[in-house]
Enzyme design. Structure first.
Site, PDB file in Angstrom:
ATOM      1  N   GLU A  78      24.213   5.431  -1.210  1.00  0.00           N
ATOM      2  CA  GLU A  78      23.829   3.822  -1.586  1.00  0.00           C
ATOM      3  C   GLU A  78      23.450   3.502  -2.737  1.00  0.00           C
ATOM      4  O   GLU A  78      22.522   4.341  -3.426  1.00  0.00           O
ATOM      5  CB  GLU A  78      22.641   3.602  -0.495  1.00  0.00           C
ATOM      6  CG  GLU A  78      22.166   2.173  -0.389  1.00  0.00           C
ATOM      7  CD  GLU A  78      21.165   1.941   0.488  1.00  0.00           C
ATOM      8  OE1 GLU A  78      21.299   2.252   1.620  1.00  0.00           O
ATOM      9  OE2 GLU A  78      19.942   1.756   0.165  1.00  0.00           O
ATOM     10  N   TYR A  99      11.993 -10.484   3.700  1.00  0.00           N
ATOM     11  CA  TYR A  99      12.347  -8.978   3.754  1.00  0.00           C
ATOM     12  C   TYR A  99      11.979  -8.681   5.375  1.00  0.00           C
ATOM     13  O   TYR A  99      11.205  -7.832   5.618  1.00  0.00           O
ATOM     14  CB  TYR A  99      11.319  -8.463   2.964  1.00  0.00           C
ATOM     15  CG  TYR A  99      12.154  -7.005   2.552  1.00  0.00           C
ATOM     16  CD1 TYR A  99      12.506  -6.872   0.970  1.00  0.00           C
ATOM     17  CD2 TYR A  99      12.146  -5.857   3.373  1.00  0.00           C
ATOM     18  CE1 TYR A  99      12.976  -5.610   0.734  1.00  0.00           C
ATOM     19  CE2 TYR A  99      12.571  -4.787   2.971  1.00  0.00           C
ATOM     20  CZ  TYR A  99      13.033  -4.521   1.630  1.00  0.00           C
ATOM     21  OH  TYR A  99      13.517  -3.505   1.097  1.00  0.00           O
ATOM     22  N   ARG A 145       0.810  -1.182  -0.150  1.00  0.00           N
ATOM     23  CA  ARG A 145      -0.024   0.101  -0.082  1.00  0.00           C
ATOM     24  C   ARG A 145       0.730   1.028  -0.149  1.00  0.00           C
ATOM     25  O   ARG A 145       1.826   1.271   0.681  1.00  0.00           O
ATOM     26  CB  ARG A 145      -0.755   0.056   1.203  1.00  0.00           C
ATOM     27  CG  ARG A 145      -2.064   0.732   1.343  1.00  0.00           C
ATOM     28  CD  ARG A 145      -2.909   0.403   2.467  1.00  0.00           C
ATOM     29  NE  ARG A 145      -1.807   0.572   3.690  1.00  0.00           N
ATOM     30  CZ  ARG A 145      -1.534   1.947   4.401  1.00  0.00           C
ATOM     31  NH1 ARG A 145      -2.141   2.853   3.852  1.00  0.00           N
ATOM     32  NH2 ARG A 145      -0.775   1.442   5.296  1.00  0.00           N
ATOM     33  N   ASP A 153      12.400  -6.656   8.988  1.00  0.00           N
ATOM     34  CA  ASP A 153      13.120  -5.561   9.442  1.00  0.00           C
ATOM     35  C   ASP A 153      13.503  -6.375  10.771  1.00  0.00           C
ATOM     36  O   ASP A 153      13.388  -7.543  11.369  1.00  0.00           O
ATOM     37  CB  ASP A 153      12.018  -4.553   9.828  1.00  0.00           C
ATOM     38  CG  ASP A 153      12.015  -3.531   8.777  1.00  0.00           C
ATOM     39  OD1 ASP A 153      12.886  -3.399   8.007  1.00  0.00           O
ATOM     40  OD2 ASP A 153      10.989  -2.942   8.291  1.00  0.00           O
ATOM     41  N   ARG A 186      20.119   6.778  -2.129  1.00  0.00           N
ATOM     42  CA  ARG A 186      20.115   7.583  -0.839  1.00  0.00           C
ATOM     43  C   ARG A 186      21.475   8.064  -0.453  1.00  0.00           C
ATOM     44  O   ARG A 186      22.495   7.446  -0.900  1.00  0.00           O
ATOM     45  CB  ARG A 186      19.489   6.547   0.161  1.00  0.00           C
ATOM     46  CG  ARG A 186      18.361   5.871   0.163  1.00  0.00           C
ATOM     47  CD  ARG A 186      17.752   5.322   1.211  1.00  0.00           C
ATOM     48  NE  ARG A 186      18.315   4.077   1.652  1.00  0.00           N
ATOM     49  CZ  ARG A 186      18.088   3.344   2.942  1.00  0.00           C
ATOM     50  NH1 ARG A 186      17.131   3.966   3.645  1.00  0.00           N
ATOM     51  NH2 ARG A 186      18.465   2.329   3.166  1.00  0.00           N
ATOM     52  N   ARG A 205      -0.840  10.164   3.573  1.00  0.00           N
ATOM     53  CA  ARG A 205      -1.554  11.038   4.614  1.00  0.00           C
ATOM     54  C   ARG A 205      -1.915  12.212   4.467  1.00  0.00           C
ATOM     55  O   ARG A 205      -1.331  13.159   3.894  1.00  0.00           O
ATOM     56  CB  ARG A 205      -0.251  10.926   5.887  1.00  0.00           C
ATOM     57  CG  ARG A 205       0.071   9.669   6.484  1.00  0.00           C
ATOM     58  CD  ARG A 205       1.140   9.919   7.387  1.00  0.00           C
ATOM     59  NE  ARG A 205       2.003   8.650   7.671  1.00  0.00           N
ATOM     60  CZ  ARG A 205       2.943   8.598   8.099  1.00  0.00           C
ATOM     61  NH1 ARG A 205       3.692   9.728   8.420  1.00  0.00           N
ATOM     62  NH2 ARG A 205       3.738   7.617   8.374  1.00  0.00           N
ATOM     63  N   ARG A 259      18.984  -8.934  -4.371  1.00  0.00           N
ATOM     64  CA  ARG A 259      19.450  -7.475  -4.673  1.00  0.00           C
ATOM     65  C   ARG A 259      20.476  -7.273  -3.868  1.00  0.00           C
ATOM     66  O   ARG A 259      20.580  -7.254  -2.616  1.00  0.00           O
ATOM     67  CB  ARG A 259      18.282  -6.547  -4.569  1.00  0.00           C
ATOM     68  CG  ARG A 259      18.730  -5.233  -5.506  1.00  0.00           C
ATOM     69  CD  ARG A 259      18.400  -5.249  -7.039  1.00  0.00           C
ATOM     70  NE  ARG A 259      18.613  -3.901  -7.555  1.00  0.00           N
ATOM     71  CZ  ARG A 259      19.380  -3.748  -8.520  1.00  0.00           C
ATOM     72  NH1 ARG A 259      19.860  -4.620  -9.429  1.00  0.00           N
ATOM     73  NH2 ARG A 259      19.724  -2.700  -8.992  1.00  0.00           N
TER      74      ARG A 259
HETATM   75  C1  FAD Z   1      20.301  -1.590   3.502  1.00  0.00           C
HETATM   76  C2  FAD Z   1      19.302  -2.093   4.494  1.00  0.00           C
HETATM   77  C3  FAD Z   1      18.666  -1.011   5.488  1.00  0.00           C
HETATM   78  C4  FAD Z   1      18.052  -1.626   6.548  1.00  0.00           C
HETATM   79  N1  FAD Z   1      17.483  -0.874   7.448  1.00  0.00           N
HETATM   80  C5  FAD Z   1      16.754  -1.182   8.209  1.00  0.00           C
HETATM   81  C6  FAD Z   1      16.068  -0.531   9.073  1.00  0.00           C
HETATM   82  O1  FAD Z   1      15.947   0.947   8.905  1.00  0.00           O
HETATM   83  N2  FAD Z   1      15.211  -1.005  10.196  1.00  0.00           N
HETATM   84  C7  FAD Z   1      14.773  -2.190  10.212  1.00  0.00           C
HETATM   85  O2  FAD Z   1      14.259  -2.619  11.148  1.00  0.00           O
HETATM   86  N3  FAD Z   1      15.602  -3.201   9.637  1.00  0.00           N
HETATM   87  C8  FAD Z   1      16.570  -2.677   8.753  1.00  0.00           C
HETATM   88  N4  FAD Z   1      16.949  -3.536   7.811  1.00  0.00           N
HETATM   89  C9  FAD Z   1      16.927  -5.024   7.925  1.00  0.00           C
HETATM   90  C10 FAD Z   1      17.883  -5.460   8.923  1.00  0.00           C
HETATM   91  O3  FAD Z   1      19.340  -5.470   8.312  1.00  0.00           O
HETATM   92  C11 FAD Z   1      17.680  -7.046   9.139  1.00  0.00           C
HETATM   93  O4  FAD Z   1      16.524  -7.246   9.656  1.00  0.00           O
HETATM   94  C12 FAD Z   1      18.802  -7.602  10.143  1.00  0.00           C
HETATM   95  O5  FAD Z   1      19.972  -7.183  10.024  1.00  0.00           O
HETATM   96  C13 FAD Z   1      18.686  -9.395   9.615  1.00  0.00           C
HETATM   97  O6  FAD Z   1      19.463 -10.001  10.510  1.00  0.00           O
HETATM   98  P1  FAD Z   1      19.904 -11.476  10.173  1.00  0.00           P
HETATM   99  O7  FAD Z   1      20.703 -12.056  11.345  1.00  0.00           O
HETATM  100  O8  FAD Z   1      18.722 -12.145   9.628  1.00  0.00           O
HETATM  101  O9  FAD Z   1      20.842 -11.502   8.925  1.00  0.00           O
HETATM  102  P2  FAD Z   1      22.481 -10.655   8.685  1.00  0.00           P
HETATM  103  O10 FAD Z   1      22.601  -9.437   9.463  1.00  0.00           O
HETATM  104  O11 FAD Z   1      22.534 -10.685   7.282  1.00  0.00           O
HETATM  105  O12 FAD Z   1      23.178 -11.605   9.413  1.00  0.00           O
HETATM  106  C14 FAD Z   1      23.672 -13.231   8.868  1.00  0.00           C
HETATM  107  C15 FAD Z   1      25.303 -13.505   9.140  1.00  0.00           C
HETATM  108  O13 FAD Z   1      25.586 -14.727   8.836  1.00  0.00           O
HETATM  109  C16 FAD Z   1      26.785 -14.304   8.285  1.00  0.00           C
HETATM  110  N5  FAD Z   1      26.939 -15.390   7.198  1.00  0.00           N
HETATM  111  C17 FAD Z   1      26.178 -15.906   6.380  1.00  0.00           C
HETATM  112  N6  FAD Z   1      26.650 -16.959   5.630  1.00  0.00           N
HETATM  113  C18 FAD Z   1      27.819 -17.481   6.291  1.00  0.00           C
HETATM  114  C19 FAD Z   1      28.600 -18.613   6.437  1.00  0.00           C
HETATM  115  N7  FAD Z   1      28.288 -19.418   5.181  1.00  0.00           N
HETATM  116  N8  FAD Z   1      29.513 -18.905   7.264  1.00  0.00           N
HETATM  117  C20 FAD Z   1      29.375 -17.820   8.178  1.00  0.00           C
HETATM  118  N9  FAD Z   1      28.789 -16.878   8.411  1.00  0.00           N
HETATM  119  C21 FAD Z   1      28.027 -16.420   7.574  1.00  0.00           C
HETATM  120  C22 FAD Z   1      26.762 -13.194   7.646  1.00  0.00           C
HETATM  121  O14 FAD Z   1      28.352 -12.751   7.439  1.00  0.00           O
HETATM  122  C23 FAD Z   1      26.104 -12.086   8.626  1.00  0.00           C
HETATM  123  O15 FAD Z   1      27.050 -11.723   9.533  1.00  0.00           O
HETATM  124  C24 FAD Z   1      17.847  -3.039   6.652  1.00  0.00           C
HETATM  125  C25 FAD Z   1      18.715  -3.904   5.789  1.00  0.00           C
HETATM  126  C26 FAD Z   1      19.359  -3.230   4.895  1.00  0.00           C
HETATM  127  C27 FAD Z   1      20.268  -4.408   3.872  1.00  0.00           C
END
Ligand code: FAD
Length: 375
Positions: free
Chosen positions: A300, A348, A172, A350, A280, A176, A249
């Site tokens: 970015e 996706y 959506r 957060d 950005r 506002r 992406r």
């Molecule tokens: C540009 C961007 C902006 C964002 N902005 C926001 C925001 O404003 N607010 C919000 O709430 N969320 C935001 N997010 C989302 C947020 O980053 C994620 O929700 C969160 O970081 C996900 O955590 P995770 O542990 O799932 O993944 P990740 O943070 O990706 O952690 C996974 C980890 O596993 C490790 N790993 C992967 N494969 C292997 C392997 N084979 N061996 C060893 N280690 C490995 C990686 O190196 C990484 O450290 C954003 C994301 C992005 C990309």
């Protein structure tokens, strides 16, 4: 006998919360991380006394009080409210689309005037079932807003025309009819004082953590080290791409330290025209109301995903979701591994959603294995 109860791959928010919860109930964990630091994509480090969001601007926001209380055990939050601006070919507009934006675009003052104008703008485009993102955007906000704020930005973000993207990507479009620039409508919002990395350090306190170690360098060794594997890397890679590769992406971050106090006067400015390739610019000090002498900005750039760059965003279109569902089914028959996080669940998420998911998966695992540990 295993050396560990849980071998946890990834020290991002998912891995860290899961490890913390397991450690709390006495289960022995090791965290394996391929990067040279903990924290995954929420990692922050200091430059010029400013906390830098190395992998993109991160604002914590949630309506979930339980998640907010949980994360607040490890940090306090400042009162930052995300109010990004849009820079369209050198002109500034407020986001999300609200009475300020409509005033800047059309000079409308009252909500009734703005509603009338939007009705005029969308009249020619109303459709019961928009087939793609462009049709959806035109039907919701009309041609001018679409051309100024959505078309080029979306093309840069996803690397394809909005006519080829599903309408669902935009969900959506928030409009506002109040003068309210607060991007997130959530009740709890802020930036952790001292940066995000310290949350992860506290979560992992007392838990063995190995950096610079890729699971895929010796998968059998890591699998045999623990009773269970918790995997927050890419699920398609874990299963050797047997059902095909999922698409993502990626992003390129260009960080620059400037010898001035204030570059753009706001934490986040979106570049919505096609005259810049970046989407950005964020100026990190403004997340924390910083008064340092210098400033650090990051541009970015969305880029195509290949296996030698980071997979930042899953692309949840029909094809990828079908492939993911095949991996998910396989994972459900695999008693050795639990997947989680953005890459493990191919969602996706957060930050608040990742915490919620790690809490519920760890709770479920504790209950399911109680009989083993309480003999
Ligand atoms: C540009 C961007 C902006 C964002 N902005 C926001 C925001 O404003 N607010 C919000 O709430 N969320 C935001 N997010 C989302 C947020 O980053 C994620 O929700 C969160 O970081 C996900 O955590 P995770 O542990 O799932 O993944 P990740 O943070 O990706 O952690 C996974 C980890 O596993 C490790 N790993 C992967 N494969 C292997 C392997 N084979 N061996 C060893 N280690 C490995 C990686 O190196 C990484 O450290 C954003 C994301 C992005 C990309």
């Amino acid at each position: 006998m295993y050396t560990y109860d849980y071998v946890i791959i990834g020290s991002g928010l998912f891995g860290a919360v899961f490890a913390h919860e397991m450690n709390k109930v006495g289960r022995k964990c090791i965290v394996i991380e391929k990067r040279n630091h903990i924290g995954g994509n929420i990692y922050t480090h200091k430059t010029e006394g400013i906390n830098i969001h190395k992998y993109g601007a991160h604002i914590f926001h949630t309506d979930d009080k339980a998640v907010w209380d949980y994360v607040s055990q490890f940090t306090s939050f400042n009162n930052f409210i995300n109010s990004p601006l849009a820079n369209y070919n050198g002109k500034l507009f407020n986001l999300p689309f609200n009475m300020n934006t409509f005033y800047q675009l059309w000079g409308t003052i009252t909500p009734a005037e703005a509603k009338y104008k939007i009705a005029q703008e969308t009249k020619a485009y109303r459709l019961a079932q928009p087939k793609n993102l462009e049709e959806h955007a035109l039907a919701s906000v009309g041609l001018e807003i679409y051309l100024k704020f959505i078309k080029a930005y979306t093309e840069k973000q996803w690397g394809m025309s909005p006519t080829r993207l599903p309408a669902s990507i935009l969900k959506r479009i928030p409009i506002r009819f109040t003068y309210d620039n607060n991007y997130f409508k959530h009740r709890y919002q802020g930036i952790p004082v001292g940066g995000y990395t310290s949350i992860i350090s506290k979560l992992l306190d007392g838990i063995e953590t190995k950096l610079n170690t890729d699971f895929h360098a010796s998968p059998d060794e890591f699998r045999s080290l623990g009773r269970k594997l918790i995997f927050s890397g890419k699920i398609d890679e874990y299963y050797n791409y047997r059902f095909g590769a999922l698409d993502y992406r990626s992003l390129r971050f260009e960080e620059e330290t400037l010898d001035i106090e204030n570059f753009q006067g706001n934490a986040v400015v979106n570049y919505t025209g096609d005259n810049h390739q970046f989407t950005r610019i964020y100026e990190h000090k403004h997340f924390e109301f910083g008064t340092q002498g210098k400033t650090v900005i990051t541009r970015e750039y969305p880029i195509k995903y290949t296996r030698d760059v980071e997979p930042y965003y899953p692309i949840n279109d029909v094809l990828n979701n079908d492939t993911y569902n095949r991996y998910k089914k396989l994972a459900q028959t695999d008693g050795k591994v639990i997947f989680g996080g953005r890459l493990g669940d191919y969602k996706y998420y957060d930050m608040h959603q990742v915490i919620g998911s790690a809490l519920s998966k760890s709770k479920k695992e504790i209950l399911a294995t109680k009989h083993i540990y309480e003999k």
